[in-house]
Design a protein around this motif. Structure first.
Motif, PDB file in Angstrom:
ATOM      1  N   LYS A 111       0.835  -1.195   0.000  1.00 36.37           N
ATOM      2  CA  LYS A 111       0.000   0.000   0.000  1.00 36.37           C
ATOM      3  C   LYS A 111       0.869   1.244   0.000  1.00 36.37           C
ATOM      4  N   GLU A 114      -7.938   3.768   3.367  1.00 41.18           N
ATOM      5  CA  GLU A 114      -8.453   2.575   4.048  1.00 41.18           C
ATOM      6  C   GLU A 114      -8.827   2.883   5.499  1.00 41.18           C
ATOM      7  N   GLN A 153      -3.009   5.274   0.123  1.00 38.39           N
ATOM      8  CA  GLN A 153      -3.939   4.142   0.158  1.00 38.39           C
ATOM      9  C   GLN A 153      -4.256   3.740   1.597  1.00 38.39           C
ATOM     10  N   LEU A 154      -3.240   3.753   2.452  1.00 40.83           N
ATOM     11  CA  LEU A 154      -3.473   3.463   3.865  1.00 40.83           C
ATOM     12  C   LEU A 154      -4.412   4.507   4.460  1.00 40.83           C
TER      13      LEU A 154
END
Length: 87
Positions: A2, A10, A6-7
């Motif tokens: 990731k 999420e 992206q983290l």
């Protein structure tokens, strides 16, 4: 693998949807004090890994610190834009 962004996405989604059994939700529910303690613990582990461990172990410890920092940002409603503004 990731990316940082992206983290962030999420974790933001987990904070909003609050899925059962989520480590992120549990950490948010524990509050700022507990999140802060975890950040201090992880920062120490980063330092120790930098001093005594492999690059792979250091990368793992840094990834864990970044995770907890992002959880703190979510708990305090601090955006990436606010952080980047201070860089």
């Amino acid at each position: 693998m990731k990316s940082f962004d992206q983290l962030w996405l999420e974790l933001s989604q987990k904070a909003a949807s609050r899925p059962a059994g989520s480590k992120t939700v549990a950490e948010l529910d524990a509050g700022i004090h507990q999140i802060g303690k975890k950040i201090i613990e992880e920062a120490g582990e980063v330092w120790l890994a930098a001093e005594y461990q492999s690059d792979e172990q250091l990368a793992l410890e840094i990834s864990q610190l970044l995770y907890h920092l992002q959880v703190l940002m979510l708990a305090r409603n601090i955006s990436m834009d606010q952080v980047c503004k201070e860089l």
